[in-house]
Design an enzyme around this catalytic site. Structure first.
Site, PDB file in Angstrom:
ATOM      1  N   PRO A 172       0.668  -1.263   0.491  1.00 37.15           N
ATOM      2  CA  PRO A 172      -0.010   0.219   0.343  1.00 37.15           C
ATOM      3  C   PRO A 172       0.992   1.655   0.109  1.00 37.15           C
ATOM      4  O   PRO A 172       0.128   2.619   0.167  1.00 37.15           O
ATOM      5  CB  PRO A 172      -0.932  -0.192   1.427  1.00 37.15           C
ATOM      6  CG  PRO A 172       0.361  -0.978   2.312  1.00 37.15           C
ATOM      7  CD  PRO A 172       0.685  -1.914   1.432  1.00 37.15           C
ATOM      8  N   TYR A 208       4.408   8.997  -7.964  1.00 35.56           N
ATOM      9  CA  TYR A 208       3.512   8.828  -6.957  1.00 35.56           C
ATOM     10  C   TYR A 208       2.116   9.421  -7.833  1.00 35.56           C
ATOM     11  O   TYR A 208       1.382   9.134  -7.725  1.00 35.56           O
ATOM     12  CB  TYR A 208       3.745   9.882  -5.854  1.00 35.56           C
ATOM     13  CG  TYR A 208       2.531   9.979  -4.562  1.00 35.56           C
ATOM     14  CD1 TYR A 208       3.145   9.146  -4.161  1.00 35.56           C
ATOM     15  CD2 TYR A 208       1.640  10.759  -4.417  1.00 35.56           C
ATOM     16  CE1 TYR A 208       1.962   8.833  -2.640  1.00 35.56           C
ATOM     17  CE2 TYR A 208       0.803  10.822  -3.431  1.00 35.56           C
ATOM     18  CZ  TYR A 208       1.016   9.160  -2.472  1.00 35.56           C
ATOM     19  OH  TYR A 208       0.334   9.256  -1.821  1.00 35.56           O
TER      20      TYR A 208
HETATM   21  C1  DHB Z   1      -3.645   5.857   2.612  1.00 35.00           C
HETATM   22  C2  DHB Z   1      -3.151   4.240   2.426  1.00 35.00           C
HETATM   23  C3  DHB Z   1      -2.075   4.671   1.843  1.00 35.00           C
HETATM   24  O1  DHB Z   1      -2.027   3.510   1.232  1.00 35.00           O
HETATM   25  C4  DHB Z   1      -2.285   5.932   0.711  1.00 35.00           C
HETATM   26  O2  DHB Z   1      -0.703   5.139  -0.144  1.00 35.00           O
HETATM   27  C5  DHB Z   1      -1.632   6.925   0.998  1.00 35.00           C
HETATM   28  C6  DHB Z   1      -3.414   7.072   2.104  1.00 35.00           C
HETATM   29  C7  DHB Z   1      -5.218   6.474   2.870  1.00 35.00           C
HETATM   30  O3  DHB Z   1      -5.768   5.793   3.129  1.00 35.00           O
HETATM   31  O4  DHB Z   1      -5.437   7.858   3.122  1.00 35.00           O
END
Ligand code: DHB
Length: 390
Positions: free
Chosen positions: A293, A385
């Site tokens: 993530p 990004y």
């Molecule tokens: C969120 C989750 C992420 O994995 C990320 O890189 C940026 C934001 C979020 O839940 O807001």
């Protein structure tokens, strides 16, 4: 039941594909194991690349992403107790938008209902058949308990990281590429005012943390934990102590604390299925690839798949041209591997492991400085990004 494209999975990837095909006059049926309220209540990431926002707005899903989402023109990488700002607009002239994925899902579900889309929710016993033929099918038990079958020309697996559809690609043609990480994320939602107006990705002696937001009074935060951690073993006090430790520094920065209303441990890995198409079966989104993530790429990558696949299916089903579909897997995987690299790289750059030597942590800090101290480093991070345009 008969349709042109049967889609397994009504997450953002499956619903977006159905939405785009419906706009082109193609018939689709979507089936989904969960019910809409459960999906909406499952907290996922929240960062949308500009291209993802454009897809929602330009295809007429809803403008809520613009009115309720927040534009983020940059982000901070925090290490050695100091924040280093990366200005996306200055670096690459693009922004991202913070708008939770479960709200993207809801907007797509509303658009489907508005436009007369067919979705079977809460189905069970999903099995796919004859994917090597021109008449593949999917069988399932619907919410009322009746056995059903859909026959179609193309079957799309949009059924997430534990995809059933993927397994219909025989093992002698499928390669599963993956790597694992020795850590997971502890994710919380809390009732507190925002601690900052943009995201903060922090690397510290206590590990990684990410400070995100949801609204004026609900915030989303994560910190690195062991994959076997049980969220119930952590009190609110312990969670806040860890998060404060991760962000603390000589500048005196502190998080605004409040009651924790949701806590989950999110294990992750990097995975790519190759190829993404076999016969009449096509995979999109997490069914074909999952990323850690940290780079916020999951949903964005799923939408990129859909952006390539939708016109390829239109070419096949309207004009009988099979060539764009033949190119789908190669074209989609090119971006998938760029995102795999970015997500892996950012994850490794910001997390720590008990096996790290002093050399490893000093090198990691050198890598972070190489990004934040140079306009070229910041541009590389910002370009990745916010979502490569090339
Ligand atoms: C969120 C989750 C992420 O994995 C990320 O890189 C940026 C934001 C979020 O839940 O807001």
């Amino acid at each position: 039941l008969e349709t042109q494209v049967a889609i397994v999975g009504a997450g953002p990837a499956g619903l977006m594909l159905a939405h785009l095909l419906r706009r082109e006059g193609l018939e689709t049926i979507v089936i989904e194991k969960r019910d809409p309220e459960t999906i909406r209540a499952t907290h996922r990431a929240g960062i949308l690349e500009a291209g993802t926002v454009d897809m929602l707005v330009d295809s007429g899903v809803d403008g809520r992403v613009l009115t309720e989402g927040h534009e983020h023109e940059g982000t901070s990488l925090r290490f050695e107790g100091r924040s280093h700002h990366i200005d996306f607009q200055e670096a690459v002239g693009r922004s991202v938008r913070l708008y939770p994925q479960n709200e993207v899902f809801w907007d797509l579900k509303e658009a489907s209902e508005r436009d007369g889309g067919t979705v079977f929710w809460s189905v069970d016993d999903v099995a796919v058949h004859d994917v090597e033929s021109d008449r593949p099918g999917v069988t399932f038990v619907d919410a009322e308990g009746a056995a059903r079958e859909i026959r179609c020309r193309i079957l799309v697996g949009a059924d997430g990281s534990r995809s059933v559809c993927r397994k219909a690609i025989p093992e002698d043609v499928r390669t599963d590429h993956f790597t694992e990480y020795p850590f997971a994320w502890f994710g919380i939602l809390c009732q507190a005012p925002p601690s900052h107006h943009e995201l903060i990705y922090t690397r510290s002696e206590s590990g990684f943390a990410l400070i995100s937001q949801r609204s004026d009074d609900v915030q989303r935060m994560y910190f690195q934990c062991d994959p076997t951690e049980d969220p119930d073993d952590w009190s609110d006090e312990q969670i806040w102590a860890r998060l404060q430790e991760c962000v603390s520094g000589p500048d005196g920065f502190r998080l605004q604390e409040g009651p924790i209303i949701d806590k989950t441990v999110l294990p992750f890995r990097s995975y790519v299925c190759e190829p993404l198409r076999h016969g009449s079966l096509v995979l999109v989104g997490d069914a074909g690839h999952t990323v850690p993530p940290t780079g916020a790429k999951g949903l964005n990558l799923a939408f990129c798949d859909v952006r390539v696949l939708a016109p390829a299916l239109v070419a096949l089903l309207r004009d009988g041209d099979e060539r764009p579909l033949a190119g789908y897997s190669g074209a989609a995987l090119e971006r998938v591997w760029k995102a795999q690299n970015f997500s892996y790289w950012v994850t490794r750059m910001l997390h720590s492991s008990s096996e790290d030597s002093e050399f490893d942590s000093r090198r990691q800090l050198g890598e972070l400085h190489a990004i934040t101290d140079s306009p070229y480093g910041r541009a590389y991070f910002a370009d990745s990004y916010t979502g490569w345009q090339a």
